[in-house]
Design an enzyme around this catalytic site. Structure first.
Site, short mmCIF file in Angstrom:
data_model
loop_
_atom_site.label_atom_id
_atom_site.label_comp_id
_atom_site.label_asym_id
_atom_site.label_seq_id
_atom_site.Cartn_x
_atom_site.Cartn_y
_atom_site.Cartn_z
CD GLU A 61 45.04 40.87 46.81
OE1 GLU A 61 45.83 41.20 45.92
OE2 GLU A 61 43.83 41.16 46.79
CG ASN B 250 41.69 41.14 52.68
OD1 ASN B 250 40.64 40.57 52.98
ND2 ASN B 250 41.81 41.90 51.59
CG HIS C 80 37.34 39.34 44.46
ND1 HIS C 80 36.47 40.39 44.33
CD2 HIS C 80 38.35 39.78 45.23
CE1 HIS C 80 36.94 41.43 45.00
NE2 HIS C 80 38.07 41.09 45.56
CD GLU D 79 39.12 42.74 48.67
OE1 GLU D 79 39.23 42.55 47.45
OE2 GLU D 79 40.05 43.14 49.39
CG ASP E 167 33.39 41.01 43.10
OD1 ASP E 167 34.05 39.96 43.11
OD2 ASP E 167 33.90 42.12 42.81
O1 G3I Z 1 43.71 57.26 40.51
C1 G3I Z 1 44.05 56.97 39.16
C2 G3I Z 1 43.67 58.11 38.26
O2 G3I Z 1 44.41 59.26 38.61
C3 G3I Z 1 43.93 57.72 36.81
O3 G3I Z 1 43.50 58.72 35.95
C4 G3I Z 1 43.20 56.42 36.48
C5 G3I Z 1 43.48 55.94 35.05
O4 G3I Z 1 43.63 54.55 34.98
O5 G3I Z 1 43.62 55.43 37.37
C6 G3I Z 1 43.33 55.72 38.72
O6 G3I Z 1 43.80 54.66 39.53
C7 G3I Z 1 43.04 53.47 39.47
C8 G3I Z 1 42.54 53.17 40.87
O7 G3I Z 1 41.89 51.93 40.89
C9 G3I Z 1 41.56 54.24 41.40
O8 G3I Z 1 40.38 54.26 40.65
C10 G3I Z 1 43.95 52.36 38.98
O9 G3I Z 1 44.27 52.57 37.62
C11 G3I Z 1 43.25 51.03 39.13
O10 G3I Z 1 44.18 49.98 38.84
C12 G3I Z 1 42.77 50.88 40.55
O11 G3I Z 1 42.08 49.63 40.65
C13 G3I Z 1 41.86 49.17 41.96
C14 G3I Z 1 42.58 47.85 42.18
O12 G3I Z 1 42.30 47.37 43.49
C15 G3I Z 1 44.09 47.97 42.05
O13 G3I Z 1 44.69 46.71 42.15
C16 G3I Z 1 40.36 48.98 42.14
O14 G3I Z 1 39.69 50.23 42.05
C17 G3I Z 1 40.09 48.34 43.50
O15 G3I Z 1 38.72 48.02 43.58
C18 G3I Z 1 40.93 47.07 43.63
O16 G3I Z 1 40.69 46.51 44.90
C19 G3I Z 1 41.37 45.28 45.17
C20 G3I Z 1 41.62 45.23 46.68
O17 G3I Z 1 42.33 46.37 47.08
C21 G3I Z 1 42.40 43.96 47.06
N1 G3I Z 1 41.74 42.78 46.56
C22 G3I Z 1 41.39 42.78 45.15
C23 G3I Z 1 40.57 44.03 44.79
C24 G3I Z 1 40.13 44.00 43.36
O18 G3I Z 1 41.22 44.07 42.50
#
Ligand code: G3I
Length: 333
Positions: free
Chosen positions: A135, A183, A219, A249, A251
């Site tokens: 990105e 990507n 997405h 990815e 959905d």
């Molecule tokens: O690990 C912490 C945890 O310790 C904490 O308690 C909790 C509270 O918010 O947050 C946890 O981290 C989260 C992490 O996912 C793991 O679950 C983050 O807040 C959350 O922002 C993060 O979101 C991820 C996101 O990328 C971040 O931008 C999503 O799971 C993940 O599916 C998403 O994936 C991205 C791809 O990498 C790139 N393309 C878009 C896609 C969707 O956004």
């Protein structure tokens, strides 16, 4: 119910796969989730949703943590699945030491190279591919802000691929060489961002730096998914440059919760069908990956409040019409 990965592989694709987000998210303790995830007839590939990102793998400078990523390697190896490794350089989910260090361009370049070389060396041939840069572009096609771009300038993009190529080439003899991918989202149909992506591929090639593939996140929104024709045309445009493509990815979310009725689910099924079909129509589209498979674990509701129901399975693991539509597309029905 159709076995999606079996159908994809019978049609000559490498996989139908899914992202997964373990440990610590509840997926790891949900028996139904685990049963479906592990079933390689359904999912022949996994992508770690978070476990291989910078903040996960190098939380402190030069202190590496591969615990989560190694779980994904084990799932892939135990069940005979491909593994897409995600990602090395991105604006998001970067460790505080990178963001707070007030680094010079040379210092940050060294940090990037050290990260890439260590992580690529650790996961080695377990990765079918690496998303080297994730990105990097605004919707108008210019580079988007990040600590990498803001500090190093546009050269960061080419350096990341150069360092990844060097890291892959340094793997022990006989190790399968992970492919190197760019990507992004919003690059699935013709437009400024897609043209800019084609130009990045061409520029890497002009510099003799390896790029093997472009990942099309896909997405999408129910009723707002790019047309079959546009999705085919854009995949063909990348493949014409000599790279492969993957839907990385996928959905398709409802933007209004009250639209999750039979009409809405039929539209979602059609949108999934068209997207999968666009990959079936292009030989260089080698695989299709959904961004997790059950609504209970989708990233959408926390990022887009009020939106969701984007995956192939309802929260209770029953299959949606979209699941069967994907099966139809994979079978050429
Ligand atoms: O690990 C912490 C945890 O310790 C904490 O308690 C909790 C509270 O918010 O947050 C946890 O981290 C989260 C992490 O996912 C793991 O679950 C983050 O807040 C959350 O922002 C993060 O979101 C991820 C996101 O990328 C971040 O931008 C999503 O799971 C993940 O599916 C998403 O994936 C991205 C791809 O990498 C790139 N393309 C878009 C896609 C969707 O956004």
């Amino acid at each position: 119910a159709p076995y999606l990965n079996d159908l994809a592989q019978a049609a000559g694709k490498l996989w139908f796969g899914t992202a997964t987000d373990q440990p610590g998210t509840g997926e790891d303790t949900n028996i139904l989730y685990q049963t479906i995830l592990n079933n390689t007839h359904i999912f022949g590939q996994i992508t770690p949703a978070n476990a291989m990102k910078f903040v996960s793998t190098e939380p402190e400078q030069n202190v590496f943590n591969y615990t989560g990523g190694d779980i994904d390697v084990a799932i892939a190896q135990d069940h005979g699945k491909y593994l897409r490794c995600h990602n090395l350089v991105w604006a998001t989910q970067i460790s505080d030491f990178v963001l707070d260090g007030n680094w010079s361009a040379d210092e940050l370049t060294a940090i990037m190279q050290n990260h890439i070389s260590n992580v690529v060396a650790h996961f080695g041939g377990a990765c079918y591919s690496w998303d080297v840069v994730n990105e990097a572009l605004n919707s108008n096609g210019t580079f988007s802000p990040s600590v990498w771009y803001d500090t190093i300038g546009p050269e960061y993009f080419y350096l990341a691929f150069q360092f990844a190529q060097e890291a892959v080439d340094a793997l022990p003899a006989g190790t399968p060489k992970p492919k190197l991918y760019y990507n992004d989202y919003g690059i699935e149909a013709p437009g400024n961002k897609s043209t800019a992506t084609e130009n990045l591929v061409k520029e890497l090639q002009a510099r003799n730096i390896r790029i093997d593939g472009v990942g099309l996140e896909s997405h999408f929104e129910v009723g707002g998914t790019p047309s079959l024709e546009d999705q085919i045309a854009q995949k063909e445009a990348y493949v014409a440059l000599g790279v492969e493509v993957v839907i990385t990815e996928l959905d398709i979310r409802f933007t209004q919760a009250n639209a999750t009725n039979s009409t809405g689910f039929a539209q979602q099924a059609q949108d999934y069908y068209d997207t999968v079909e666009s990959c079936m129509e292009v030989d260089g589209c080698v695989g299709i990956t959904v961004w997790d498979f059950d609504d209970q674990y989708s990233w959408i509701p926390s990022t887009f409040p009020g939106e969701g129901a984007a995956t192939l399975y309802n929260a209770d693991f029953t299959r949606k019409p979209a699941y069967y539509a994907v099966g139809d597309a994979l079978q050429g029905v």
